[in-house]
Design a protein around this motif. Sequence first.
Motif, PDB file in Angstrom:
ATOM      1  N   ALA A  37       0.761  -1.242   0.093  1.00  0.00           N
ATOM      2  CA  ALA A  37       0.018   0.012  -0.084  1.00  0.00           C
ATOM      3  C   ALA A  37       0.866   1.431  -0.078  1.00  0.00           C
ATOM      4  O   ALA A  37       0.840   2.204  -0.861  1.00  0.00           O
ATOM      5  N   ALA A  38       1.941   1.174   0.729  1.00  0.00           N
ATOM      6  CA  ALA A  38       2.724   2.441   0.867  1.00  0.00           C
ATOM      7  C   ALA A  38       3.425   2.716  -0.415  1.00  0.00           C
ATOM      8  O   ALA A  38       3.676   3.827  -0.825  1.00  0.00           O
ATOM      9  N   SER A  39       4.108   1.436  -1.132  1.00  0.00           N
ATOM     10  CA  SER A  39       4.626   1.739  -2.231  1.00  0.00           C
ATOM     11  C   SER A  39       4.025   2.352  -3.517  1.00  0.00           C
ATOM     12  O   SER A  39       4.149   3.030  -4.086  1.00  0.00           O
ATOM     13  N   SER A  40       2.679   1.937  -3.440  1.00  0.00           N
ATOM     14  CA  SER A  40       1.382   2.179  -4.290  1.00  0.00           C
ATOM     15  C   SER A  40       1.420   3.650  -3.947  1.00  0.00           C
ATOM     16  O   SER A  40       1.060   4.567  -5.174  1.00  0.00           O
ATOM     17  N   ALA A  41       1.166   4.083  -2.884  1.00  0.00           N
ATOM     18  CA  ALA A  41       0.692   5.436  -2.599  1.00  0.00           C
ATOM     19  C   ALA A  41       2.113   6.407  -3.084  1.00  0.00           C
ATOM     20  O   ALA A  41       1.677   7.489  -3.542  1.00  0.00           O
ATOM     21  N   GLU A  42       3.196   6.053  -2.745  1.00  0.00           N
ATOM     22  CA  GLU A  42       4.407   6.753  -3.330  1.00  0.00           C
ATOM     23  C   GLU A  42       4.465   7.092  -4.598  1.00  0.00           C
ATOM     24  O   GLU A  42       4.330   7.946  -5.124  1.00  0.00           O
ATOM     25  N   VAL A  43       4.354   5.667  -5.276  1.00  0.00           N
ATOM     26  CA  VAL A  43       4.393   5.972  -7.014  1.00  0.00           C
ATOM     27  C   VAL A  43       3.119   6.921  -7.346  1.00  0.00           C
ATOM     28  O   VAL A  43       3.186   7.543  -8.139  1.00  0.00           O
ATOM     29  N   GLY A  44       1.884   6.591  -6.770  1.00  0.00           N
ATOM     30  CA  GLY A  44       0.603   7.320  -7.139  1.00  0.00           C
ATOM     31  C   GLY A  44       0.935   8.703  -6.817  1.00  0.00           C
ATOM     32  O   GLY A  44       0.546   9.382  -7.860  1.00  0.00           O
ATOM     33  N   ALA A  45       1.439   9.153  -5.626  1.00  0.00           N
ATOM     34  CA  ALA A  45       1.559  10.720  -5.505  1.00  0.00           C
ATOM     35  C   ALA A  45       2.636  11.152  -6.586  1.00  0.00           C
ATOM     36  O   ALA A  45       2.290  12.398  -6.973  1.00  0.00           O
ATOM     37  N   THR A  46       3.556  10.408  -6.984  1.00  0.00           N
ATOM     38  CA  THR A  46       4.483  10.941  -7.887  1.00  0.00           C
ATOM     39  C   THR A  46       3.890  11.209  -9.303  1.00  0.00           C
ATOM     40  O   THR A  46       3.817  12.194  -9.922  1.00  0.00           O
ATOM     41  N   PHE A  47       2.756  10.237  -9.731  1.00  0.00           N
ATOM     42  CA  PHE A  47       2.162  10.456 -10.885  1.00  0.00           C
ATOM     43  C   PHE A  47       1.088  11.462 -10.745  1.00  0.00           C
ATOM     44  O   PHE A  47       0.856  11.909 -11.881  1.00  0.00           O
ATOM     45  N   VAL A  48       0.506  11.580  -9.455  1.00  0.00           N
ATOM     46  CA  VAL A  48      -0.492  12.915  -9.744  1.00  0.00           C
ATOM     47  C   VAL A  48       0.412  14.025  -9.726  1.00  0.00           C
ATOM     48  O   VAL A  48      -0.188  15.064 -10.497  1.00  0.00           O
ATOM     49  N   GLY A  49       1.381  14.016  -9.086  1.00  0.00           N
ATOM     50  CA  GLY A  49       2.371  15.279  -9.274  1.00  0.00           C
ATOM     51  C   GLY A  49       2.430  15.651 -10.699  1.00  0.00           C
ATOM     52  O   GLY A  49       2.270  16.678 -11.136  1.00  0.00           O
ATOM     53  N   LEU A  50       2.815  14.488 -11.382  1.00  0.00           N
ATOM     54  CA  LEU A  50       3.214  14.581 -12.913  1.00  0.00           C
ATOM     55  C   LEU A  50       2.056  15.159 -13.622  1.00  0.00           C
ATOM     56  O   LEU A  50       2.192  15.900 -14.426  1.00  0.00           O
ATOM     57  N   THR A  51       0.771  14.388 -13.436  1.00  0.00           N
ATOM     58  CA  THR A  51      -0.477  14.733 -14.006  1.00  0.00           C
ATOM     59  C   THR A  51      -0.603  16.260 -13.820  1.00  0.00           C
ATOM     60  O   THR A  51      -0.948  17.102 -14.879  1.00  0.00           O
ATOM     61  N   LEU A  52      -0.481  16.741 -12.654  1.00  0.00           N
ATOM     62  CA  LEU A  52      -0.840  18.172 -12.391  1.00  0.00           C
ATOM     63  C   LEU A  52      -0.007  19.272 -13.193  1.00  0.00           C
ATOM     64  O   LEU A  52      -0.532  19.950 -13.877  1.00  0.00           O
ATOM     65  N   VAL A  53       1.331  18.854 -13.041  1.00  0.00           N
ATOM     66  CA  VAL A  53       2.356  19.621 -13.790  1.00  0.00           C
ATOM     67  C   VAL A  53       2.270  19.663 -15.376  1.00  0.00           C
ATOM     68  O   VAL A  53       2.122  20.695 -15.926  1.00  0.00           O
ATOM     69  N   GLN A  54       1.668  18.362 -15.749  1.00  0.00           N
ATOM     70  CA  GLN A  54       1.723  18.362 -17.339  1.00  0.00           C
ATOM     71  C   GLN A  54       0.476  18.986 -17.650  1.00  0.00           C
ATOM     72  O   GLN A  54       0.455  19.661 -18.687  1.00  0.00           O
TER      73      GLN A  54
END
Lengths: 237, 233
Positions: free
Chosen positions: A89-106
Motif C-alpha cells: 500500500a505504501a509503495s503504491s501510494a508513493e508511486v501514485g503521489a508521484t504520478f498525480v504530481g506529474l499529471t498536475l504539472v503536465q
Amino acid sequence: MTSPASSPEIQVPKAGSWPVFGWFTLAFMVFAQWYAITTSPADRDMGDLQKILYVHVPASWIMSITFALVFVYSLLYLWKGKDSYDLLAASSAEVGATFVGLTLVQGMIWGKPTWGVWWTWDARLTSTLVLFLVFVGYLALRAFIDEPQRRGQWSAAVGVLGAINVPIVWMSVRWWRTLHQMQSTPQTMEPVYRNGLLINFLAFTLLAVYLIRRRYEAAMTARAAELALQAAALGGG
Amino acid sequence: MTRVRSQGGDHWRRIRAIAWKDLTTERRSKAGFNAVVSLGITILVLFGFALGPDAQALRDAAPGALWLAVLFAGVLAFNRSYQVELDTGALEPLLLYPGARWTIFTGKLLANMLFVGLLLVIVVVAGMVLFAVKVPEAWPTVIAVLALGTIGLVTLGTFYASMASRSRAREVLLPLLLFPMLVPVLLAAMQASKALIGADLMLEAGAWIKMLIAYDIIFVLATHLAFEHVIEA
C-alpha cells in the motif's frame, strides 16, 4: 479482533529478473512515445500541443490505478495484518503521489497555452489537487510514526478513508465548478490518436508495476533491517 | 431479545459515560473552551481585515469565513479531546474496560459535537454582527446545514485526532490529514449557507444538503469501523 503481529522472520523479495523488466519498460516507453508522436498528425485546434496527451492521460490513469491499489492493500492489511500488504500500500501510494504530481504539472503545461493560465479552479484540476493533498497526508503520517505496527494500522485507516473520499471530493468539486474539456477516452478520439494513446497506457502501466515492485523490495529490506535491529537490541539471535 | 436490548443499553451507558467525562473535564477547566472561542472570533476579525471594509464583499464572503474560523478553532479542540487522557496515562486503562471500543469513539464524538456546536453558535452570532448578515428567511434550513456540517467536521476531526494526538508533530499532522478530507463538507456547507443567505434563487441548497447527509452517513460508519484498528495500535 486479531492484532496483526509482525512476524520475526520476514521474506525479503528477491530482485530476480526485475531489473531486466525495468530496461524493457524503458525501451518500450521510448518506443511508445516515438510511435505516438510520429503517427499522430497535428491537431486542428491544438497543433503539436496535442502530443502531451500521450503522457498526461496515461499518468492520470496510473494515478487512479495506484489509488485503487492503496485502497485494496489497506483493506487487506486491516483484515490479514501481513506486513507485505502494508508495504505494498505504501509503495503504491508513493508511486501514485508521484504520478498525480506529474499529471498536475503536465496539465499546467498544457493549460498555459490552451487556456492562457497555469491554473484554473476547474473541477477536474481542483479535485486532482485535493487528491494529491490527501495522499501527501498519508505519506506524511507514515513518515511521522516509527513503530511499524502502529504505522501500518493507522496509514491503512487513512488510506481507506482517503479512497472512500475520492468520489465524494470529485462530485462536490464538480458541482462547485466545471470548465475542463470532456475527458479523453479512446472512444471519443480519432483512430490516429487512439493507438498512440493505448500503447502509452500499456507503457505507463509497465512503468508503474516496475516502480511499485522495486519500491516494495526496498521497503521490505528496510523492514527486515528494522526487525533485525530490534532483535539485536533485545539480545536475541 | 432481552439480551440484545441489555447489550444496547450497555453500549449506550458507556457512550454516555465517556461523553459526560469529557464534558465535565471541559466544564471544570473552561480554559480550553474560552480560548478556542476567542481564537474563532479573532480569526473572524482577521478575515474582516483581509476582505476589506466593503459591506457587500464582507456579506458575500461571510459563509466561507465563518466555516474556516470554526475549522481552524475546532482543530485545537480535537487534539485536546485525547490530550487529557494521554497526559495522565488514562488511555490504556480506558481500553482495558470490557465492552466495545467504538463506544469510546462515539462518546468522544458526542462530547466534541457539543463543544464545536457551542463554538459554532457563538462564532455564527459574532460573524453575523461583524459581517452585517441579516437573519435569513430560511433560518431553520440554515440551522440544519450548520448541524450537518458540524457532524462531518467533528466526525473526521475526532477520528484523525485519535492518531495525530499520539504521534510526533501532532500540531501539523492533524490539519494536514484533516483539511483535504473535509473539502466536500466545507464546500457543501459554504455553498448551502451562501445560497440560503441569498434567497437561494437557483434552489442549490437542496443538492448540497443531500451531499452533506451522504457524507455524514458514510464517514460516521467508516470511522466507527476503523476506530478499533486505530486505537489499539
